[in-house]
Every structure is written in C-alpha cells, then in structure tokens.
Design an enzyme around this catalytic site. Structure first.
Site, PDB file in Angstrom:
ATOM      1  N   VAL A 278       0.929  -1.494   0.145  1.00  0.00           N
ATOM      2  CA  VAL A 278      -0.030   0.180  -0.075  1.00  0.00           C
ATOM      3  C   VAL A 278       1.094   1.222  -0.027  1.00  0.00           C
ATOM      4  CG1 VAL A 278      -1.644   1.343   1.274  1.00  0.00           C
ATOM      5  CG2 VAL A 278      -1.867  -1.239   1.183  1.00  0.00           C
ATOM      6  N   GLU A 283      -0.465   4.378  -6.059  1.00  0.00           N
ATOM      7  CA  GLU A 283      -1.605   4.451  -6.787  1.00  0.00           C
ATOM      8  C   GLU A 283      -2.243   5.437  -6.970  1.00  0.00           C
ATOM      9  OE1 GLU A 283      -0.679   3.146  -3.662  1.00  0.00           O
ATOM     10  OE2 GLU A 283      -2.470   4.455  -2.537  1.00  0.00           O
ATOM     11  N   ASP A 325      -3.889  36.522 -33.395  1.00  0.00           N
ATOM     12  CA  ASP A 325      -4.541  37.782 -34.143  1.00  0.00           C
ATOM     13  C   ASP A 325      -4.022  38.970 -33.679  1.00  0.00           C
ATOM     14  OD1 ASP A 325      -6.521  36.675 -35.381  1.00  0.00           O
ATOM     15  OD2 ASP A 325      -8.207  37.393 -34.175  1.00  0.00           O
ATOM     16  N   ASP A 656     -12.326  30.050 -38.556  1.00  0.00           N
ATOM     17  CA  ASP A 656     -11.127  29.686 -37.891  1.00  0.00           C
ATOM     18  C   ASP A 656     -11.022  28.277 -37.109  1.00  0.00           C
ATOM     19  OD1 ASP A 656      -9.938  31.921 -38.424  1.00  0.00           O
ATOM     20  OD2 ASP A 656     -10.806  33.028 -36.609  1.00  0.00           O
ATOM     21  N   ASN A 746       2.837   6.514   5.199  1.00  0.00           N
ATOM     22  CA  ASN A 746       1.921   6.577   3.925  1.00  0.00           C
ATOM     23  C   ASN A 746       1.178   7.760   4.031  1.00  0.00           C
ATOM     24  OD1 ASN A 746       1.697   5.929   1.288  1.00  0.00           O
ATOM     25  ND2 ASN A 746      -0.367   4.989   2.018  1.00  0.00           N
TER      26      ASN A 746
HETATM   27  P1  ADP Z   1      -7.816  40.743 -37.655  1.00  0.00           P
HETATM   28  O1  ADP Z   1      -7.250  39.522 -38.333  1.00  0.00           O
HETATM   29  O2  ADP Z   1      -6.446  41.513 -37.305  1.00  0.00           O
HETATM   30  O3  ADP Z   1      -8.771  40.588 -36.696  1.00  0.00           O
HETATM   31  P2  ADP Z   1     -10.193  41.687 -39.379  1.00  0.00           P
HETATM   32  O4  ADP Z   1     -10.520  40.012 -39.725  1.00  0.00           O
HETATM   33  O5  ADP Z   1     -11.181  42.029 -38.230  1.00  0.00           O
HETATM   34  O6  ADP Z   1      -8.542  41.348 -38.630  1.00  0.00           O
HETATM   35  O7  ADP Z   1     -10.067  42.637 -40.223  1.00  0.00           O
HETATM   36  C1  ADP Z   1      -9.647  42.156 -41.645  1.00  0.00           C
HETATM   37  C2  ADP Z   1     -10.010  43.152 -42.463  1.00  0.00           C
HETATM   38  O8  ADP Z   1     -11.067  43.017 -42.921  1.00  0.00           O
HETATM   39  C3  ADP Z   1      -9.624  44.522 -42.115  1.00  0.00           C
HETATM   40  O9  ADP Z   1      -8.554  45.166 -42.575  1.00  0.00           O
HETATM   41  C4  ADP Z   1     -10.605  45.565 -42.833  1.00  0.00           C
HETATM   42  O10 ADP Z   1     -10.326  46.069 -44.071  1.00  0.00           O
HETATM   43  C5  ADP Z   1     -11.648  44.525 -42.935  1.00  0.00           C
HETATM   44  N1  ADP Z   1     -12.762  44.414 -42.376  1.00  0.00           N
HETATM   45  C6  ADP Z   1     -12.812  44.399 -40.699  1.00  0.00           C
HETATM   46  N2  ADP Z   1     -13.965  44.605 -40.264  1.00  0.00           N
HETATM   47  C7  ADP Z   1     -14.742  44.977 -41.343  1.00  0.00           C
HETATM   48  C8  ADP Z   1     -16.019  45.314 -41.461  1.00  0.00           C
HETATM   49  N3  ADP Z   1     -17.027  45.381 -40.456  1.00  0.00           N
HETATM   50  N4  ADP Z   1     -16.798  45.644 -42.575  1.00  0.00           N
HETATM   51  C9  ADP Z   1     -15.898  45.703 -43.702  1.00  0.00           C
HETATM   52  N5  ADP Z   1     -14.525  45.226 -43.391  1.00  0.00           N
HETATM   53  C10 ADP Z   1     -14.091  44.886 -42.294  1.00  0.00           C
HETATM   54 MG    MG Z   2     -10.447  39.248 -36.434  1.00  0.00          MG
END
Ligand code: ADP
Ligand code: MG
Length: 910
Positions: A278, A283, A325, A656, A746
C-alpha cells in the site's frame, strides 16, 4: 400537425408568445418549472457517494481491508481497528481531492455555456442558453450555435450547418414559410436544431423544445456522453504505475520470504507485506495528475483563461509557438477614426471626443470644406452608417445620452458618421436594408442594398443618377481598400464621378501606405447604383463596377501589456507570431511597436504562391502574416506542426474552427469570438488578451514541474522505506518497521505532504528557459537518477540509526527508525520543492499550504510518540530530548544531501 407545417403566426399562437413582446419574466419562471433547464444532462456523472465508494474499493485498499479482517480474526483486534481507521482516513483524503478536482471541472463547464439574445418583457436581453424555455424568441446570427430546437420566424439569408445531426456538412438555407408535407429532419428548412452552427446570415426563431427533449438531447440520451479520454501524461503514468506495481510486488515477495526464513511469524509478515504494498505502490499518481490539472485550470481562470479541455493544461506548458490575431488580442480593439480621405480632400480628426447628439453644428474640422466637398462627405458618411451593423440608441441608463453597440470597427465608423454628418437613426429608417452581403473573413468586404430615396444628404448623388430615381437601388460596400480598389471602376473625385485612372489608383495607394505605416487600419467605402430587380444576386455579381467614395483610417493602439508579454515569450523560448486579416503595412507597423520580429510580413497571397517546401522554409523565418484568410491559418499551423512545433493558435470566426482544432492549443476569443470558434477551442481568453495566453503557458509549466516534483518526492521517499526493510535482514536485524507504522507514514507523507507540492509556486526561471518536449520521459533530466540515489541514501540513514540502537539493545531502536523516517519525509519535501533553487532562498513561507501540512504532520508524529494511547497502537517508545534530536539530525541529512546536490548543479550552470 408538426411545427414545421404551421405558419409562424400559428406557431407563436400555440406557444402563447409574440414576436415583439416575447415572454414575460413570470411566464419564463413558470415554464422553467415545467420544462426544466435547457441543458443536456450527463447521465454518467459520478455522485459524491460513488466517488467515495471508488476510493474505498481501490484494489490496494481492499487487500488491506482483507488483511485487517484476517488480523482481527486471528485475535489482534487493536491492529485491525487501527488499520481500518487509517484506511478510512486515506480514502477520505483521496475522496476530498477527487471531489475538489471534480468541482473545479464542473465550474469550468458551467462558465463555458454560451449566451443567447432573447426577446423578453418587450426588450432584447443576453441570457445563458440554459435558461431558455419553449416560447422564447431568440436572435441568431453567423457564428452562433443554435441553443435549442426552434422554428424559424425570420430569416435573412440564414444558413445552418447541421452535420452534428444529419451528417451533412454542406450548410442548408433556412426559411420562415410553412412546409406542406411530412418530411425528415434534414429537409425541415424552417426548423433549426440545438448544437447546429449558423454559418451565414441572421434570423429570429421561436424555441420549441429544450434540454433533453431536443433532437440532440435524444441522441445524447441514447449514446451517452463519452468519458474524456485520459491525457498523455495520465496514460504514461498509468503505464508506469503498472510496471512499478509489478516490480514492487516482486520486491515485497522477497521481503516476505526473507522474513519467514528469519523466523518472523506468518501473520505479521503478511500484514507487513500488504502494508508495504500500500505504501510503496504510488496508486495515486494518475489521480494526482487530474487534481493538478483541474486545480491548474482553476488558477488559469483567475488569469482569465478558461480551459475547455483538461489536457490543454498539460500541453500549454510545452507550447513553442503562439500564433495570435492582431486586432483585439495584441491591440486593444478600441478603434477611433483619425483620418477621412474623400473627393481629393484629406481631413484629420481632432483627438478630443466630439459630442454625440442629434442636433449639432458643423464641427470645426469640416467647417472650411467647399460645398462639393461637404456633399461628398455627406454621401460617404451616409454610406458608412448604412453599411454598418452597429446600433446607435438612447442609453436606458443615462437619459439623453446615446450609446453604441456592436463590433468596434463598425461602432467607430458609425460614431464618425453621427458626429460629422446627418444623424444616422433618422436616415437609417428612411433607407431600409433590402439585401445584404455580410462581412466575411475571405472577402473582407461588406455590402448593403437600399431603395433609393431623395433626401438632403444624398442630393449630390441624386444628381448623378443614371436612371429615374424610383427605379434604382443604392448599394454601399465597405472593407479592405485593396480589395475595394480591385472591384472599382470609378471614383468620386472632386465634384463628380469619373473613371478610375492608373494615376488615381497610385495616388490612393500612396495615401493608404502612408497612413498604414502609422499602424492605422484603413477601410474603403464605395457605392453602386443597381436596378431594383437586383435581388438575389451573388457577391461576385453585386460587388463589382463600384464607385470608390473614399477611405477611413482608424487607430487601434497595441495593448500596453502586450509588449511585455511578447518579450516574456521570447525569453521563454516561445516564438510569438502575428496573424491578421489586416493590411501588411498596418500589421508590420504594429508588429514593430511590439518588437515581434524585424522580418517583413508575408501576405495570404504570398502564401498561396509558395509550394510546400518554400512554405516550410518561410514559416520557420517569418513571424508576421497579413491579409490572410482562415485557410492560411490552417496551413501555417500544419506546417509548424510538421516541424515539430507545439502550436497555440487564436481565432474568433466560424472559419477559424479548423485551424483551432488542428492546433495543439486552440484559443478562442471570449469577447469577440463566435460560439463556433469557442466550441472548437481548447481554451477561451475571457479578455481576448495576448498576455493571458502567456500567463496560461506559464501556469502550464508550473503544473508540469510540480507533477515531476510530486513523483520525485513520493518515489524517493518510498524507495528509502523499501531499502531499509530490504537491508535490515542483511545485517541480521528483524523487520524494522511495523505494518501500522508503514501505513501511518504513507498517510502523512503521500497524503498530507505531497499534496502541498501541487500548489508550489513557479520556479524563478520558469519563463527563462526553453519549453520541454511534450514527449520527454517524466524521469528524464535527473528525476530518475535522483529517486535512485535519494532512496538509497535515506535507506542507509534509517538503517544506520536503527542499527546503532539495536546494537546497544535499546528498546526504542524501532522507534528511532520510525521517527527518523517520518521526519526525513518532512525535511525532504522542503528540499524537493525547488528543482535547482536553494530552500534557503525560497524560504519556508513561499508555500504556506505546505508549511501547514508540515506543522500538522510534525504535531501528529509527536502525538504518536508521546500520547500513551497512540504509543500502544503504534507500539512506540517515548524518546528523550537527546534521542529526538538525534533522529531529527539524521533525518535532516537527507535534506542536506539534496540541497548539496542542487548547489552543485547551480555551480555547474554558472
Ligand atoms: P484581424 O485578423 O486582425 O482580426 P479582421 O479580420 O478583423 O482583422 O479584419 C481584416 C480586414 O477586414 C480589415 O483590415 C478590414 O479591411 C476588413 N474589415 C474588418 N471589419 C470589417 C467590417 N465590419 N466591414 C468591412 N470590412 C471589415
Ligand atoms: Mg478578427
């Protein structure tokens, strides 16, 4: 009649609810009582009793109980009772730890429940999905997981992926109309089901069924939720534990035989052997991992990192690359518009806040504009407010104040529109949205279509209309400027619309690059006239032949804590990587401010042109990726993993999810993330902050270190015990420890002291060393070696002090060994706390729970030595002060040896 065969009005009528009012709070409470909470019940969750029962019926404990019963039958009632007491104590302790871990995990699960927008009491509210009842009106949009089984009552291009129910991975369009015939689930185009994902559009639905009554609930009830599979560490420990158990059993058999040969009595040897079994078989090892992981997850939560899958805690410690991001994670996601460029004019906005009210005189920064510039600005501002999902409304908490709700980029645009142009709520009503192409991460554009109506702010536009106004729709498109320019054929220049020449294009790019180099995010806005029959056109057909109106630059400062976190990563041998949908120049500017990398960024377009070998090569070097789409994220993760990296990857959107699943640690944003991303992730950042990932990695490392310390401590201590019992007969001594004494040690050592190691704070250099390989052996880097020598050394110490007493024929020679053994464990735990750090530097106060255990254990051991009742049970002899000091002195030699070894290691490192 089924729900899908009814008209929406009838469905609402049947459920006694309405679209604009929703249910009242009392009705919700009533319905919750009849229908229960909207949650799937896990049937195989262990009750506390089952957990206790499991502890009491563990193999080793059972053997011990049998031994105790036998011993009792053979006449030694006292021993039997004492063994029972210890067994119950031990089981109680194990149960308590198990229970704590279980509670911690349950609490985490509760936090992960998604929230839903629901119409109740005549207003929209955010509530936890578990509170939904039939009759609730909910709003759903792209990225949501459907929270219950519902009938669609409003659909704007609503599209749902139902693979979890139907196996069909292609998203299905959803409508509000009633269906005529009986049809199978996959064809009920006006129903949405719990657990399916909204991939596009938005809509409203009325809840029909909740909890276990949903389609998903019925499946879940049938197949039962699978138990989480053990983590890598647990599997390895399990395996190791089995091997160790075999080895120890053989050793104990040898001890048993030697004892018999020496003439010990059979019953005594049997009890000794079982007690040793034991004590020596660890364990509790796999259990300790669970507890360490669960409590670690709880600590991570304090840093705002919510763990969704327990093994993540373990993997976090070995992360070598963090792909993050930019927007919101490395930056604050607090967007403020700084520059407007339109009709050959560029204005920079003041940094001071401009008030937000319906009636406002022209702001000084636009007062100097010529009439034609002013009218171009008005059209542009109108477009920015119309092609926008943010909302501007009276703040219910501060009368006469307006508030903005929505995505930061969009609220920033709506703000500037409201501050400098006509008041958006007014013209938004006059120009309703007929059609929309929502923003998506691949197009990086968003468009809305409105019927055209003559109004003051659009006067300049009306003059340029190509056809009678009543036959025209107006489309606004906003988004990434480079994309917009590709789709534009004209530009609003000075006072009219003219074809977009190459020089103009070049000019605009120059303005763009200049602003982007300041780290600003730049969006363009464009418009297009459409005939009114344009409904139902696809993005490719609609978003072309645009008239570029202008561009808007906004600033999104880096998070102040991000720079330190990036630096911390680098010192800890972890590579931070920025991945963003933003423009490369903007991305680069921010990356430079954060000191992520000095190499220029790679864009999504660059990535598509690379072959596999080139990609592999680039990914090793480049740490900034811009204008990427979610597929690129997946490619980057895969490539890094092929190179043997352990990758943490952040994401927020629906697209994503594959990258999050692929990554070793998928990290979803808690604030901006969609339900779909959260569901695919191992961890959720409640504050979207990059430094939270780094804090979680640090916690992961601590946990791994502590598990190794736990193993080192328990096994080396147990080894010492085995050695003294093995060696005693060689020098002619009888068995030096009694069964009860073995069990007692123990209980103290493994039960009370070792647990203290699981809360040991971080080593000082924890983020100054490279990550360990997740596949490394638990005993590598000296743990195995240390267990061997510490065990042997302790064994010799015990034997020495016992032999000396035995030679002098002292009655208390066994008590010497017992006491030395107990104190040596108390000492040892303090030395093993630091892997290389000296105990004297760490101080006894840096682990207070352990200090508590040490004091308690010392007290208990003294009780056993000096309380007459315990003396009888444990057959101890009271020791004089000198003798006690002798035992303490010898016990401290174990501690000193380990400290000496650590000192040596530190010298070598210098
Ligand atoms: P990140 O990857 O840094 O989060 P986003 O995906 O939010 O960036 O944005 C990527 C691009 O998409 C921006 O640079 C902009 O040009 C465009 N974008 C972001 N938000 C909007 C929106 N609400 N309407 C139109 N275009 C957008
Ligand atoms: Mg974004």
């Amino acid at each position: 009649m089924e729900w899908y065969q009814l008209h929406p009005e009838d469905v609402l009528h049947h459920l006694d609810t309405s679209l604009d009012q929703g249910l009242s709070q009392t009705e919700v409470t009533n319905r919750q009582q009849t229908h229960g909470l909207n949650e799937l019940i896990e049937q195989d969750r262990e009750s506390p009793w089952q957990m206790l029962w499991k502890q009491l019926t563990a193999t080793m404990v059972l053997i011990l109980i049998v031994a105790a019963v036998l011993s009792g039958l053979l006449g030694d009632i006292k021993d039997a009772l004492a063994i029972f007491a210890i067994v119950i104590f031990n089981a109680g302790l194990g149960f308590f730890q198990d229970y704590q871990a279980e509670q911690a995990i349950a609490a985490l699960k509760k936090l992960a429940v998604p929230s839903v927008r629901v119409r109740r009491q005549n207003s929209w509210q955010e509530v936890g999905a578990q509170s939904l009842v039939p009759g609730d009106i909910i709003a759903i949009e792209a990225g949501n997981l459907v929270p219950a089984d519902c009938r669609v009552v409003d659909s704007a291009s609503l599209r749902i992926q139902e693979a979890s129910l139907t196996g069909e991975s292609e998203p299905v369009d959803k409508i509000r109309d009633a269906l005529g015939n009986q049809c199978p689930l996959a064809e009920r185009h006006n129903m949405v089901y719990m657990g399916t994902a909204v991939t596009y559009g938005r809509g409203q639905a009325v809840v029909i069924d909740t909890g276990m009554k949903t389609e998903l609930g019925q499946i879940a009830a049938a197949i039962q939720t699978a138990k989480p599979s053990p983590t890598l560490l647990q599997q390895r420990l399990d395996q190791f534990g089995q091997q160790l158990a075999i080895a120890i059993t053989i050793l104990i058999l040898i001890i048993f035989l030697i004892g018999l040969l020496q003439g010990e009595n059979l019953r005594f040897m049997f009890l000794t052997a079982v007690s040793l079994g034991v004590a020596a078989v660890p364990e509790g090892l796999p259990a300790i991992v669970t507890i360490a992981l669960a409590l670690g997850a709880q600590r991570m939560l304090k840093h705002q990192a919510l763990i969704r899958k327990l093994p993540a805690v373990e993997t976090l410690g070995s992360v070598t690359v963090i792909c993050s991001d930019k927007t919101g994670t490395l930056t604050e996601n607090r967007m403020t518009v700084t520059d407007l460029v339109f009709a050959d004019t560029e204005i920079t906005l003041p940094t001071a806040a401009i008030p937000l009210t319906p009636e406002h005189p022209p702001h000084p920064c636009v007062q100097h504009l010529q009439p034609h510039q002013q009218s171009a600005l008005d059209v542009m501002l109108t477009g920015l407010a119309l092609c926008n999902d943010a909302c501007l409304e009276l703040d219910p908490e501060h009368p006469d104040h307006y508030r903005l709700l929505g995505d930061p980029t969009e609220t920033a645009l709506l703000t500037v529109s409201a501050q400098l142009g006509p008041w958006p709520p007014q013209f938004r009503q006059d120009l309703p949205r007929h059609q929309e192409l929502p923003f998506d991460a691949n197009r990086k554009l968003m468009s809305t279509v409105h019927p055209f109506k003559a109004m003051p702010c659009l006067e300049a536009l009306a003059q340029q209309a190509p056809a009678p106004l009543s036959s025209l729709n107006l489309m606004f498109t906003k988004g990434a400027l480079d994309r917009l320019l590709d789709l534009s054929s004209h530009i609003w220049s000075a006072d009219r619309i003219e074809p977009l020449s190459e020089t103009k294009r070049h000019e605009i790019f120059q303005i763009h690059d200049r602003l982007a180099a300041e780290g600003k995010r730049i969006l363009g806005i464009a418009l297009r006239w459409l005939p009114q029959s344009s409904n139902g056109l696809s993005p490719q057909n609609l978003e072309q032949d645009l008239v570029l109106m202008g561009l808007v630059a906004m600033i999104d400062p880096p998070r102040p804590e991000a720079k330190d976190a990036v630096f911390l990563c680098q010192t800890a041998g972890i590579r931070p990587v920025m991945i963003t949908g933003d423009h490369p120049i903007t991305a680069n500017a921010i990356a430079q401010q954060l000191k992520i990398s000095s190499r220029p960024p790679l864009t999504g377009q660059d990535l598509t042109q690379l072959n596999e070998a080139q990609l592999s090569e680039s990914v090793q070097q480049v740490s900034i990726y811009a204008r990427v789409s979610p597929q690129h994220k997946l490619a980057i993760v895969r490539t890094l993993q092929q190179q043997g990296q352990i990758v943490a990857m952040t994401g927020d959107g629906i697209n994503d999810a594959p990258a999050l699943k692929q990554a070793d640690i998928g990290v979803a944003m808690g604030i901006t993330g969609t339900d779909v991303a959260k569901q695919a992730a191992d961890m959720i950042l409640l504050n979207d902050d990059f430094s939270t990932i780094v804090a979680a990695v640090r916690e992961g490392r601590v946990i791994y270190d502590n598990i190794r310390k736990f193993i080192k401590y328990t096994l080396s201590g147990n080894c010492g015990e085995l050695w003294v019992i093995l060696m005693a007969p060689l020098v002619g001594m009888p068995i030096p420890l009694l069964p009860l004494q073995i069990l007692w040690i123990n209980l103290l050592a493994d039960g009370l002291l070792a647990i203290g190691l699981s809360v040991e704070p971080a080593e000082r250099n924890i983020m100054r060393r490279s990550p360990y390989s997740p596949t490394e052996n638990l005993f590598s880097r000296g743990v195995g070696r240390d267990i061997a020598w510490i065990g042997l050394w302790l064994g010799c110490l015990f034997l020495g002090v016992g032999y000396w007493g035995w030679q002098l024929d002292l009655a208390q020679w066994q008590t010497f060994i017992f006491t030395t053994l107990a104190f040596s464990r108390i000492f040892l735990v303090q030395a093993i706390r630091g892997e290389q750090e000296s105990f004297f530097k760490m101080g006894v106060l840096s682990n207070k729970p352990l200090l508590g255990s040490v004091i308690l254990t010392t007290g208990l051991q003294l009780l056993v030595l000096y309380n007459p009742m315990f003396q009888k049970i444990f057959e101890t002899q009271p020791l004089s002060v000198v003798e006690l000091l002798l035992c303490l002195g010898v016990a401290s030699l174990g501690f000193l040896a380990v400290e000496l070894q650590k000192w040596g290691l530190r010298q070598k490192k210098r």
